[in-house]
Design a protein around this motif. Structure first.
Motif, PDB file in Angstrom:
ATOM      1  N   LEU A 106       0.840  -1.197   0.000  1.00 60.13           N
ATOM      2  CA  LEU A 106       0.000   0.000   0.000  1.00 60.13           C
ATOM      3  C   LEU A 106       0.871   1.241   0.000  1.00 60.13           C
ATOM      4  N   PRO A 107       0.427   2.340  -0.623  1.00 60.35           N
ATOM      5  CA  PRO A 107      -0.849   2.495  -1.347  1.00 60.35           C
ATOM      6  C   PRO A 107      -0.801   1.800  -2.699  1.00 60.35           C
ATOM      7  N   ALA A 108      -1.922   1.298  -3.140  1.00 65.42           N
ATOM      8  CA  ALA A 108      -1.996   0.582  -4.412  1.00 65.42           C
ATOM      9  C   ALA A 108      -3.376   0.792  -5.008  1.00 65.42           C
ATOM     10  N   MET A 109      -3.454   0.519  -6.280  1.00 63.11           N
ATOM     11  CA  MET A 109      -4.739   0.529  -6.970  1.00 63.11           C
ATOM     12  C   MET A 109      -5.075  -0.892  -7.372  1.00 63.11           C
ATOM     13  N   ILE A 110      -6.304  -1.294  -7.112  1.00 57.22           N
ATOM     14  CA  ILE A 110      -6.760  -2.653  -7.393  1.00 57.22           C
ATOM     15  C   ILE A 110      -7.945  -2.558  -8.335  1.00 57.22           C
ATOM     16  N   GLY A 111      -7.751  -3.029  -9.559  1.00 57.93           N
ATOM     17  CA  GLY A 111      -8.823  -3.023 -10.536  1.00 57.93           C
ATOM     18  C   GLY A 111      -9.611  -4.318 -10.493  1.00 57.93           C
ATOM     19  N   VAL A 112     -10.916  -4.217 -10.333  1.00 55.91           N
ATOM     20  CA  VAL A 112     -11.809  -5.382 -10.333  1.00 55.91           C
ATOM     21  C   VAL A 112     -12.458  -5.467 -11.709  1.00 55.91           C
ATOM     22  N   PHE A 113     -12.244  -6.581 -12.401  1.00 54.53           N
ATOM     23  CA  PHE A 113     -12.814  -6.737 -13.734  1.00 54.53           C
ATOM     24  C   PHE A 113     -13.660  -8.007 -13.803  1.00 54.53           C
ATOM     25  N   GLU A 117     -17.895 -14.035 -20.478  1.00 56.01           N
ATOM     26  CA  GLU A 117     -18.133 -15.428 -20.884  1.00 56.01           C
ATOM     27  C   GLU A 117     -18.018 -16.399 -19.720  1.00 56.01           C
ATOM     28  N   TRP A 118     -17.205 -16.062 -18.721  1.00 57.62           N
ATOM     29  CA  TRP A 118     -17.005 -16.971 -17.585  1.00 57.62           C
ATOM     30  C   TRP A 118     -17.887 -16.617 -16.400  1.00 57.62           C
ATOM     31  N   CYS A 119     -18.567 -15.473 -16.477  1.00 59.95           N
ATOM     32  CA  CYS A 119     -19.482 -15.037 -15.414  1.00 59.95           C
ATOM     33  C   CYS A 119     -18.787 -14.980 -14.054  1.00 59.95           C
ATOM     34  N   ASN A 120     -17.576 -14.414 -14.039  1.00 57.07           N
ATOM     35  CA  ASN A 120     -16.834 -14.317 -12.786  1.00 57.07           C
ATOM     36  C   ASN A 120     -15.847 -13.164 -12.878  1.00 57.07           C
ATOM     37  N   TYR A 121     -15.064 -12.973 -11.806  1.00 55.46           N
ATOM     38  CA  TYR A 121     -14.254 -11.781 -11.658  1.00 55.46           C
ATOM     39  C   TYR A 121     -12.774 -12.112 -11.521  1.00 55.46           C
ATOM     40  N   GLY A 122     -11.961 -11.081 -11.752  1.00 55.90           N
ATOM     41  CA  GLY A 122     -10.524 -11.148 -11.542  1.00 55.90           C
ATOM     42  C   GLY A 122     -10.028  -9.807 -11.027  1.00 55.90           C
ATOM     43  N   LEU A 123      -8.734  -9.751 -10.673  1.00 60.30           N
ATOM     44  CA  LEU A 123      -8.140  -8.538 -10.121  1.00 60.30           C
ATOM     45  C   LEU A 123      -6.878  -8.157 -10.883  1.00 60.30           C
ATOM     46  N   ALA A 198     -12.073  -5.366  -2.355  1.00 64.72           N
ATOM     47  CA  ALA A 198     -11.780  -6.082  -3.601  1.00 64.72           C
ATOM     48  C   ALA A 198     -11.794  -7.581  -3.381  1.00 64.72           C
ATOM     49  N   SER A 199     -12.600  -8.048  -2.457  1.00 61.40           N
ATOM     50  CA  SER A 199     -12.669  -9.484  -2.155  1.00 61.40           C
ATOM     51  C   SER A 199     -13.587 -10.159  -3.162  1.00 61.40           C
ATOM     52  N   ILE A 200     -12.998 -10.860  -4.108  1.00 60.11           N
ATOM     53  CA  ILE A 200     -13.785 -11.569  -5.121  1.00 60.11           C
ATOM     54  C   ILE A 200     -13.740 -13.077  -4.913  1.00 60.11           C
ATOM     55  N   ALA A 201     -13.030 -13.535  -3.863  1.00 60.02           N
ATOM     56  CA  ALA A 201     -12.914 -14.972  -3.589  1.00 60.02           C
ATOM     57  C   ALA A 201     -12.670 -15.155  -2.104  1.00 60.02           C
ATOM     58  N   GLY A 202     -12.808 -16.387  -1.639  1.00 62.60           N
ATOM     59  CA  GLY A 202     -12.538 -16.699  -0.251  1.00 62.60           C
ATOM     60  C   GLY A 202     -11.052 -16.673   0.048  1.00 62.60           C
ATOM     61  N   PRO A 203     -10.671 -16.489   1.310  1.00 63.55           N
ATOM     62  CA  PRO A 203      -9.246 -16.399   1.650  1.00 63.55           C
ATOM     63  C   PRO A 203      -8.446 -17.640   1.282  1.00 63.55           C
ATOM     64  N   ARG A 219      12.052   4.339 -15.381  1.00 58.59           N
ATOM     65  CA  ARG A 219      11.004   4.360 -14.364  1.00 58.59           C
ATOM     66  C   ARG A 219       9.994   3.270 -14.696  1.00 58.59           C
ATOM     67  N   GLY A 220       9.170   2.948 -13.755  1.00 57.28           N
ATOM     68  CA  GLY A 220       8.190   1.895 -13.990  1.00 57.28           C
ATOM     69  C   GLY A 220       7.949   1.082 -12.732  1.00 57.28           C
ATOM     70  N   GLY A 221       7.448  -0.121 -12.908  1.00 58.38           N
ATOM     71  CA  GLY A 221       7.135  -0.986 -11.780  1.00 58.38           C
ATOM     72  C   GLY A 221       6.399  -2.220 -12.256  1.00 58.38           C
ATOM     73  N   CYS A 222       5.741  -2.890 -11.337  1.00 59.98           N
ATOM     74  CA  CYS A 222       5.076  -4.166 -11.634  1.00 59.98           C
ATOM     75  C   CYS A 222       3.577  -4.041 -11.411  1.00 59.98           C
ATOM     76  N   PHE A 223       2.854  -4.872 -12.115  1.00 59.84           N
ATOM     77  CA  PHE A 223       1.440  -5.077 -11.838  1.00 59.84           C
ATOM     78  C   PHE A 223       1.147  -6.572 -11.948  1.00 59.84           C
ATOM     79  N   SER A 224       0.112  -7.005 -11.270  1.00 58.67           N
ATOM     80  CA  SER A 224      -0.226  -8.430 -11.212  1.00 58.67           C
ATOM     81  C   SER A 224      -1.664  -8.641 -11.660  1.00 58.67           C
ATOM     82  N   VAL A 225      -1.872  -9.711 -12.405  1.00 63.33           N
ATOM     83  CA  VAL A 225      -3.206 -10.116 -12.852  1.00 63.33           C
ATOM     84  C   VAL A 225      -3.565 -11.395 -12.106  1.00 63.33           C
ATOM     85  N   LEU A 226      -4.646 -11.350 -11.343  1.00 60.89           N
ATOM     86  CA  LEU A 226      -5.081 -12.494 -10.538  1.00 60.89           C
ATOM     87  C   LEU A 226      -6.361 -13.069 -11.118  1.00 60.89           C
ATOM     88  N   LEU A 227      -6.344 -14.372 -11.375  1.00 64.95           N
ATOM     89  CA  LEU A 227      -7.520 -15.101 -11.848  1.00 64.95           C
ATOM     90  C   LEU A 227      -7.767 -16.275 -10.905  1.00 64.95           C
TER      91      LEU A 227
END
Length: 337
Positions: A106-113, A117-123, A198-203, A219-227
């Motif tokens: 933190l601080p961070a930005m978390i995008g919920v998408f 077709e799969w009727c579900n979410y990712g981060l 941003a809780s889209i799944a159980g722990p 300059r730059g940094g990292c981002f992560s895609v969670l499915l």
């Protein structure tokens, strides 16, 4: 008077074990790895239950998707920022959702998408360094090799909007990279700054996390895609293929080829007018003009054979001045009644 049975005294029960063989509270705590005191390494059943080691099937096609995505995303970012962009894939790993959320810096930005077709979410989670680098690049900041200063304040609406443009590019390129394997329409629903919202799944749910690094001229940094695996369950079999187009079971090309060749095969059809039993001597005395009695009338159905196998019954007749037969039953799959 001394006790002659002192040498035969029963040994003391082990620590945590009462005399009747039952476990006391100390023994139960030791069994489950909870022996009190400061933080210690887990042991016993607790170490097994709370193990951080996750053994899950690999998804080779998911790696192919991200390899395609980094090339497309690098081009999209160059068009957005007009800078030299280098995008690389750091790693693809499996982790529990609760552990992933706890590790977000933190601080961070978390995008919920949402994947329609799969009727579900990712981060998508973006590190602070990448957030400030993107904002700096889009607002015309000077290129510098120093790290951006993170003051811990809340993000402004302008910053959220600029990073949201980058997240939309990520989702668009990820969806296009997924298209040759399976259709996936990914739409950004909202951007959160607190992991609690941003809780889209159980722990304890298992998730596939891909970490990508963006370098923007120093300059730059990292981002992560969670499915979550629950999200990709509808296409898990496709993503588990070792190469694109892999098929399970017989190949379709051979099935179609066999069907075509069978349709072209010619067979001899025999119509049995009748059967009778005769001795070998009578057959030896056959002569021209001999009449054989078969016990059939002209209107009786006749059996149709192919290779000695009866297929059905037919009626004999005449068509276009030629002897013909007409099937009166369907093709039999077993013995004729």
């Amino acid at each position: 008077m001394s006790n002659d049975f002192d040498d035969f005294a029963l040994p003391e029960p082990p620590v945590g074990m009462m005399g009747d063989g039952a476990l006391d509270q100390a023994g139960i705590d030791a069994l489950f790895g909870d022996v009190g005191g400061p933080a210690r390494s887990r042991s016993g059943l607790k170490a097994v239950i709370e193990s951080d080691v996750i053994s899950y099937e690999r998804l080779p096609m998911l790696e192919v998707v991200y390899d395609r995505m980094i090339r497309a995303f690098a081009t999209s970012m160059r068009n957005l920022t007009s800078d030299a962009i280098d995008v690389s894939l750091e790693e693809i790993t499996s982790i529990r959702f609760g552990d992933f959320v706890n590790r977000i810096a933190l601080p961070a930005m978390i995008g919920v998408f949402r994947v329609e077709e799969w009727c579900n979410y990712g981060l998508i989670t973006v590190e602070p360094s990448l957030i400030y680098s993107v904002v700096d690049a889009l607002l015309g900041g000077r290129k510098s090799g120093g790290k951006p200063m993170i003051d811990g304040r809340a993000f402004t609406g302008i910053e959220v909007g600029l990073v949201g443009r980058m997240l939309e590019l990520v989702l668009a390129d990820l969806g296009q990279s997924m298209a040759p394997i399976t259709p996936a329409t990914m739409a950004l629903e909202r951007i959160e700054t607190s992991p609690r919202f941003a809780s889209i799944a159980g722990p304890t749910n298992i998730c596939a996390v891909a970490t990508l690094r963006v370098d923007m001229e120093g300059r730059g940094g990292c981002f992560s895609v969670l499915l979550p695996y629950a999200t990709i369950e509808p296409v898990r079999r496709v993503l588990g293929q070792r190469f694109m187009g892999e098929k399970h079971g017989p190949e379709n090309i051979w099935g179609a080829h066999m069907a075509t060749e069978i349709a072209r095969t010619e067979v001899a059809v025999e119509v049995v007018l009748g059967e009778t039993r005769m001795g070998l001597g009578a057959v030896r005395d056959f002569a021209v003009g001999r009449t054989l009695t078969l016990g059939k009338r002209p209107d009786d159905p006749l059996e149709v054979h192919v290779g000695g196998v009866p297929l059905g019954l037919a009626q004999i007749g005449q068509r276009n001045a030629k002897v013909a037969v007409r099937l009166t039953t369907d093709i039999a799959k077993g013995p004729l009644a």
